[in-house]
Design a protein around this motif. Structure first.
Motif, PDB file in Angstrom:
ATOM      1  N   SER A 168       0.694  -1.111   0.026  1.00  0.00           N
ATOM      2  CA  SER A 168       0.168   0.038   0.017  1.00  0.00           C
ATOM      3  C   SER A 168       0.795   1.189  -0.063  1.00  0.00           C
ATOM      4  CB  SER A 168      -0.874   0.012   0.919  1.00  0.00           C
ATOM      5  OG  SER A 168      -0.125   0.002   2.470  1.00  0.00           O
ATOM      6  N   ASP A 169       1.772   1.230   0.715  1.00  0.00           N
ATOM      7  CA  ASP A 169       2.717   2.384   0.733  1.00  0.00           C
ATOM      8  C   ASP A 169       3.343   2.684  -0.616  1.00  0.00           C
ATOM      9  OD1 ASP A 169       2.477   2.330   3.358  1.00  0.00           O
ATOM     10  OD2 ASP A 169       4.681   1.587   3.803  1.00  0.00           O
ATOM     11  N   ILE A 170       3.918   1.558  -1.341  1.00  0.00           N
ATOM     12  CA  ILE A 170       4.407   1.686  -2.760  1.00  0.00           C
ATOM     13  C   ILE A 170       3.316   2.320  -3.690  1.00  0.00           C
ATOM     14  CG2 ILE A 170       5.446   0.365  -4.602  1.00  0.00           C
ATOM     15  CD1 ILE A 170       6.454  -1.446  -2.640  1.00  0.00           C
ATOM     16  N   LEU A 171       2.222   1.746  -3.639  1.00  0.00           N
ATOM     17  CA  LEU A 171       1.259   2.447  -4.459  1.00  0.00           C
ATOM     18  C   LEU A 171       0.794   3.596  -4.256  1.00  0.00           C
ATOM     19  CD1 LEU A 171      -1.448  -0.791  -4.240  1.00  0.00           C
ATOM     20  CD2 LEU A 171      -0.172  -0.158  -6.367  1.00  0.00           C
ATOM     21  N   VAL A 172       0.740   4.172  -2.992  1.00  0.00           N
ATOM     22  CA  VAL A 172       0.344   5.429  -2.591  1.00  0.00           C
ATOM     23  C   VAL A 172       1.435   6.335  -3.184  1.00  0.00           C
ATOM     24  CG1 VAL A 172       0.145   7.111  -0.849  1.00  0.00           C
ATOM     25  CG2 VAL A 172      -1.173   4.912  -0.703  1.00  0.00           C
ATOM     26  N   TRP A 173       2.793   6.080  -3.095  1.00  0.00           N
ATOM     27  CA  TRP A 173       3.984   6.699  -3.597  1.00  0.00           C
ATOM     28  C   TRP A 173       3.890   6.857  -4.977  1.00  0.00           C
ATOM     29  CZ3 TRP A 173       8.070   6.714  -6.586  1.00  0.00           C
ATOM     30  CH2 TRP A 173       9.115   7.832  -6.292  1.00  0.00           C
ATOM     31  N   LEU A 174       3.518   5.664  -5.601  1.00  0.00           N
ATOM     32  CA  LEU A 174       3.702   5.665  -6.911  1.00  0.00           C
ATOM     33  C   LEU A 174       2.714   6.609  -7.629  1.00  0.00           C
ATOM     34  CD1 LEU A 174       4.644   2.310  -7.782  1.00  0.00           C
ATOM     35  CD2 LEU A 174       5.902   4.106  -8.370  1.00  0.00           C
ATOM     36  N   ILE A 175       1.303   6.520  -6.899  1.00  0.00           N
ATOM     37  CA  ILE A 175       0.274   7.552  -7.569  1.00  0.00           C
ATOM     38  C   ILE A 175       0.533   8.965  -7.393  1.00  0.00           C
ATOM     39  CG2 ILE A 175      -2.186   8.441  -6.920  1.00  0.00           C
ATOM     40  CD1 ILE A 175      -2.756   5.111  -6.378  1.00  0.00           C
ATOM     41  N   LEU A 176       1.077   9.324  -6.106  1.00  0.00           N
ATOM     42  CA  LEU A 176       1.364  10.803  -5.815  1.00  0.00           C
ATOM     43  C   LEU A 176       2.754  10.971  -6.737  1.00  0.00           C
ATOM     44  CD1 LEU A 176       1.342  10.655  -2.188  1.00  0.00           C
ATOM     45  CD2 LEU A 176      -0.280  11.811  -3.534  1.00  0.00           C
ATOM     46  N   TYR A 177       3.606  10.208  -6.951  1.00  0.00           N
ATOM     47  CA  TYR A 177       4.781  10.554  -8.181  1.00  0.00           C
ATOM     48  C   TYR A 177       4.276  10.868  -9.293  1.00  0.00           C
ATOM     49  CZ  TYR A 177       9.179  10.355 -10.287  1.00  0.00           C
ATOM     50  OH  TYR A 177      10.259  10.656 -11.096  1.00  0.00           O
ATOM     51  N   ARG A 178       3.405   9.941  -9.824  1.00  0.00           N
ATOM     52  CA  ARG A 178       2.813  10.057 -11.122  1.00  0.00           C
ATOM     53  C   ARG A 178       1.957  11.475 -11.232  1.00  0.00           C
ATOM     54  NH1 ARG A 178      -1.718   6.247 -13.236  1.00  0.00           N
ATOM     55  NH2 ARG A 178      -3.061   8.137 -13.816  1.00  0.00           N
TER      56      ARG A 178
ATOM     57  N   GLY B 284       7.007  19.404  -8.875  1.00  0.00           N
ATOM     58  CA  GLY B 284       7.450  18.927  -7.801  1.00  0.00           C
ATOM     59  C   GLY B 284       6.240  18.453  -6.600  1.00  0.00           C
ATOM     60  N   VAL B 285       5.058  18.764  -6.981  1.00  0.00           N
ATOM     61  CA  VAL B 285       4.057  18.310  -5.889  1.00  0.00           C
ATOM     62  C   VAL B 285       2.831  17.958  -6.565  1.00  0.00           C
ATOM     63  CG1 VAL B 285       4.603  20.338  -4.278  1.00  0.00           C
ATOM     64  CG2 VAL B 285       3.074  20.877  -6.166  1.00  0.00           C
ATOM     65  N   ALA B 286       2.323  17.145  -5.658  1.00  0.00           N
ATOM     66  CA  ALA B 286       0.917  16.453  -6.260  1.00  0.00           C
ATOM     67  C   ALA B 286      -0.110  17.102  -5.644  1.00  0.00           C
ATOM     68  CB  ALA B 286       1.098  14.720  -6.263  1.00  0.00           C
TER      69      ALA B 286
ATOM     70  N   THR C 146      -1.622  18.706  -0.687  1.00  0.00           N
ATOM     71  CA  THR C 146      -0.629  18.852  -1.564  1.00  0.00           C
ATOM     72  C   THR C 146       0.510  17.840  -1.061  1.00  0.00           C
ATOM     73  OG1 THR C 146      -1.473  21.030  -2.321  1.00  0.00           O
ATOM     74  CG2 THR C 146       0.765  20.339  -2.689  1.00  0.00           C
ATOM     75  N   TYR C 147       0.983  17.176  -1.830  1.00  0.00           N
ATOM     76  CA  TYR C 147       2.208  16.324  -1.291  1.00  0.00           C
ATOM     77  C   TYR C 147       3.484  16.527  -2.191  1.00  0.00           C
ATOM     78  CZ  TYR C 147      -1.687  14.012   0.676  1.00  0.00           C
ATOM     79  OH  TYR C 147      -3.097  13.589   1.457  1.00  0.00           O
ATOM     80  N   ARG C 148       4.553  16.357  -1.687  1.00  0.00           N
ATOM     81  CA  ARG C 148       5.941  16.202  -2.259  1.00  0.00           C
ATOM     82  C   ARG C 148       6.443  15.016  -1.966  1.00  0.00           C
ATOM     83  NH1 ARG C 148       8.106  20.958  -0.940  1.00  0.00           N
ATOM     84  NH2 ARG C 148       7.282  22.197  -2.893  1.00  0.00           N
ATOM     85  N   PRO C 149       6.572  13.978  -3.289  1.00  0.00           N
ATOM     86  CA  PRO C 149       7.221  12.641  -2.850  1.00  0.00           C
ATOM     87  C   PRO C 149       8.584  12.811  -3.122  1.00  0.00           C
ATOM     88  CG  PRO C 149       5.478  12.593  -4.830  1.00  0.00           C
ATOM     89  CD  PRO C 149       5.814  13.957  -4.210  1.00  0.00           C
TER      90      PRO C 149
END
Length: 149
Positions: free
Chosen positions: A67-77, A82-84, A129-132
């Protein structure tokens, strides 16, 4: 299929169109300088995005939950400049996990130093707003400190 009377649409990030209907396309030279859409943003080269993604996969992803990987990948995409900007409900829908799981994953990613919450959204506060980040905090400190032999 595009009708001959219509002009072909260029996908974002493409500089040259491929030949269509067996005809050779006129040669187009890529622009010497990328011009941002609104004049205030500049485009980052794709190499930097792949470098960050590769470092995340190589050094960090193996230590995280699915779940951590999925959330990070969605935010990164979803990153733009620089921010999601997205809601936890939208992340949950796209990852097919619960909103509580998203909230827990965001907290774990923050604790690992992989995610910065720039703005915490909510009711009457707008979208979060998030910054991966690509590397965990412990790996970044090892990478910047000299190795003593």
């Amino acid at each position: 299929m595009i009708a001959r009377s219509e002009s072909p649409r260029i996908l974002q990030g493409c500089n040259v169109l491929p030949p269509m209907d067996g005809q050779s396309a006129p040669a187009q030279t890529p622009p010497t300088q990328s011009s941002p859409r609104n004049g205030s943003r500049s485009k980052r080269p794709a190499g930097g995005r792949f470098e960050l993604l590769n470092s995340f996969i190589d050094f960090t992803a193996g230590k995280l939950l699915r779940s951590d990987i999925l959330v990070w990948l969605i935010l990164y995409r979803d990153c733009h400049v620089g921010v999601a900007r997205t809601s936890q409900a939208d992340i949950a829908r796209r990852a097919r996990i619960g909103t509580r799981t998203v909230r827990n994953a965001i907290n774990r990613l923050r604790n690992h130093g992989l995610l910065e919450v720039v703005h915490q959204g909510g009711l009457n506060r707008g979208t979060s707003t998030y910054r991966p980040r690509g590397l965990a905090v412990e790996h970044q400190s090892q990478e910047t400190s000299p190795i003593n032999n």
